[in-house]
Write an enzyme that holds these catalytic residues in place. Structure first.
Site, short mmCIF file in Angstrom:
data_model
loop_
_atom_site.label_atom_id
_atom_site.label_comp_id
_atom_site.label_asym_id
_atom_site.label_seq_id
_atom_site.Cartn_x
_atom_site.Cartn_y
_atom_site.Cartn_z
N GLY A 58 140.47 62.92 43.16
CA GLY A 58 139.32 63.14 43.93
C GLY A 58 138.68 64.30 43.24
N CYS A 85 146.62 62.81 39.53
CA CYS A 85 145.55 63.84 39.48
C CYS A 85 145.75 64.72 40.46
CB CYS A 85 144.38 63.26 39.04
SG CYS A 85 143.16 64.44 38.31
N TYR A 86 144.57 64.78 41.41
CA TYR A 86 144.34 65.53 42.59
C TYR A 86 145.60 64.99 43.61
CZ TYR A 86 142.65 67.44 47.22
OH TYR A 86 142.66 68.44 48.23
N HIS A 170 145.38 59.70 34.26
CA HIS A 170 145.09 58.43 35.17
C HIS A 170 145.46 57.10 34.70
CE1 HIS A 170 141.88 60.33 38.00
NE2 HIS A 170 141.85 61.16 37.02
N GLU A 172 145.71 54.29 35.82
CA GLU A 172 144.87 52.99 36.44
C GLU A 172 143.70 52.55 35.33
OE1 GLU A 172 142.83 56.50 38.40
OE2 GLU A 172 144.63 55.96 37.76
N ASP A 228 130.35 34.73 45.72
CA ASP A 228 131.23 35.26 46.88
C ASP A 228 130.98 33.86 47.85
OD1 ASP A 228 132.19 37.55 45.68
OD2 ASP A 228 130.45 38.53 46.51
N LYS A 370 136.40 41.53 43.64
CA LYS A 370 135.73 40.26 42.98
C LYS A 370 136.33 39.77 41.98
CE LYS A 370 131.14 39.21 42.55
NZ LYS A 370 130.32 38.74 43.47
#
Length: 514
Positions: A58, A85-86, A170, A172, A228, A370
């Site tokens: 964040g 991280c944060y 990070h 991710e 979608d 998605k």
């Protein structure tokens, strides 16, 4: 049946631009997860029954007062916690360590070296992605250093007895060399989650949920031909068959042959009940004389709602309205309601349906990202070309025709855009670009056709490469391909005398022109 929600991880969001990416990565590992605001109370968190918690990064700093903190009781739940991280800095500050502003901020690639053995990070040395200005300077009681970098000696920490872990980088993002393995070890080895979240299991769960929710009622769906709504149509057709009626409003602002392709895919090949409404003239009449982009969007949305309402009233036993709401829409709407994060958009899939319709809402995709929607679409047998198509704006060509929308302009743009798409597919560049389209410019330019002078319109081509659509770079399509596209458009589309290529990045330009 497999319970796809039995093993789950909760992600508490502190406003990182990567939070949704954490969720996607965890789900790609076969583990269901949800993203919640960081300030949910402990009873709500306990009721979710997660097997582990991830604290996201964040923009805040724990070195200041009144910065975001999770409920302190999460550390008493007896489940693994990973801070990123944060999130790492929160763990350190809340459990008795120290965090301070760093003399040297660290953004981008960094080399991390592992200190000893631990269950989270096993590779001795690895390149990771850093994005921080603060760093942990003193460990909380019970913690040990498990990895270090040149700028952050306490780069990763762990209290293995309580299964608390924190990393300054990070994992991710794809830039982190072994990030996937780190998240997999946390989810599977440390939290003990299985791999129940798969396309086939999701489909079966959605089908059973829809049948239980709807019963014998009738459902209507606004079918646009987008990813979608197409996946919702295929899924509900599988679940409830004849109880589903799709309403496809052809507004005359679709791409070439798109209306026929939608009908062929769903009505002819899949046997879905689809009502096609030819409303081109009605939309053009309403748009006549209007050149403001926002006003055009509102007109198109309003007319669509009016037509959809008119058609739905003809279906006497309709009790449900199905929508293609997906998980990022839910997260963004929730963020805007809590006021804890910047408003991205308020999500209304059909665009402000009148309350008098009295239809209950059915959103079978609301738990999916998605890429998950695309995977189950392919599993359901939808054409890959439909599932992997580039984003197409809700107002369609109405916002790719600059200024006033006229049928002549739409017809010309359709033909030019079709040639552009044909050549991108043929050259392999469609898959290399994230979004590509043609734009009609209502200005005329002198040209020469044969031995005659021409004075016709201009088309601009736009193609970009992006990961998250927040930023984008223009696609460096080879000159010979661009030349072929230009020659075909000018030679084959009557009314075009000049083709340009947009080389603007985002920022400062947006991806769409309007």
């Amino acid at each position: 049946m497999t319970d796809i929600h039995s093993d789950k991880i909760l992600i508490l969001d502190f406003g990182s631009q990567y939070t949704q990416l954490i969720g996607r990565r965890v789900r790609e590992l076969g583990v269901y997860c949800e993203i919640w605001a960081y300030d949910n109370d402990i009873e709500t968190i306990r009721s979710f029954k997660p097997k582990g918690i991830i604290l996201s990064g964040g923009p805040s700093t724990v070195t200041e007062q009144h910065t975001p903190r999770p409920a302190a009781e999460i550390f008493d739940m007896g489940i693994p916690i990973l801070g990123i991280c944060y999130g790492l800095q929160c763990i350190a500050a809340m459990l008795g360590g120290d965090v301070s502003s760093s003399d040297k901020r660290e953004y981008g690639h960094a080399e991390v070296n592992v200190c000893g053995s631990n269950p989270l990070i096993v590779e001795t040395s690895q390149n990771v992605w850093m994005s921080h200005g603060d760093k942990v300077t003193a460990l909380p009681p019970g913690f040990a250093v498990i990895a270090e970098s040149a700028n952050a000696p306490l780069c990763a920490i762990a209290d293995e007895s309580r299964n608390f872990y924190g990393v300054q980088f990070h994992p991710e993002v794809t830039h982190s060399e072994f990030g996937e393995q780190i998240l997999s070890r946390f989810a599977h080895k440390i939290c003990g989650c299985g791999k129940n979240w798969s396309a086939s299991n999701i489909i079966q769960d959605c089908i059973e949920s829809a049948r239980a929710q709807v019963g014998t009622d009738h459902v209507i769906l606004g079918l646009s031909g987008g990813v979608d709504s197409s996946v919702v149509a295929a899924l509900l057709h599988e679940a409830i068959g004849e109880q589903l009626t799709c309403i496809f409003v052809d507004n005359g602002l679709l791409r070439k042959n798109e209306g026929d392709q939608v009908m062929e895919t769903f009505a002819e090949n899949m046997g879905v009940k689809v009502i096609r409404v030819d409303a081109e003239q009605r939309f053009l009449d309403e748009l006549a004389g209007e050149s403001d982009p926002e006003a055009k969007r509102k007109i198109i949305g309003r007319v669509f709602v009016e037509i959809f309402e008119e058609e739905s009233k003809k279906i006497d036993d309709a009790k449900w309205l199905a929508q293609g709401t997906i998980y990022p829409d839910v997260i963004e709407s929730a963020a805007s309601k809590t006021g804890k994060a910047q408003v991205i958009k308020s999500h209304h899939n059909v665009g402000g349906l009148p309350e008098g319709m009295e239809l209950k809402l059915l959103e079978p995709l609301r738990e999916l990202f998605k890429d998950e929607v695309r995977r189950i679409g392919l599993e359901l047998g939808l054409p890959a070309k439909m599932i992997h198509r580039h984003p197409f704006p809700g107002p369609g060509l109405g916002v790719r025709i600059l200024g006033e929308v006229k049928k002549q302009y739409a017809d010309v743009l359709r033909e030019a855009d079709a040639i552009f798409m044909d050549e991108l597919y043929a050259s392999g560049w469609y898959e290399k670009t994230s979004q590509a389209f043609a734009v009609f410019l209502p200005v005329k330019s002198v040209g020469v056709v044969g031995d005659n002078r021409s004075y016709d319109y201009v088309v601009a081509l736009r193609a970009v490469e992006t990961i998250d659509f927040m930023t984008a770079t223009w696609a460096h399509i080879p000159y010979d391909i661009l030349a072929r596209i230009s020659n075909r458009i000018i030679n084959e589309v009557r009314g075009i005398s000049r083709v340009t290529y947009d080389i603007s990045g985002k920022p400062p330009a947006t991806i769409e022109w309007e």
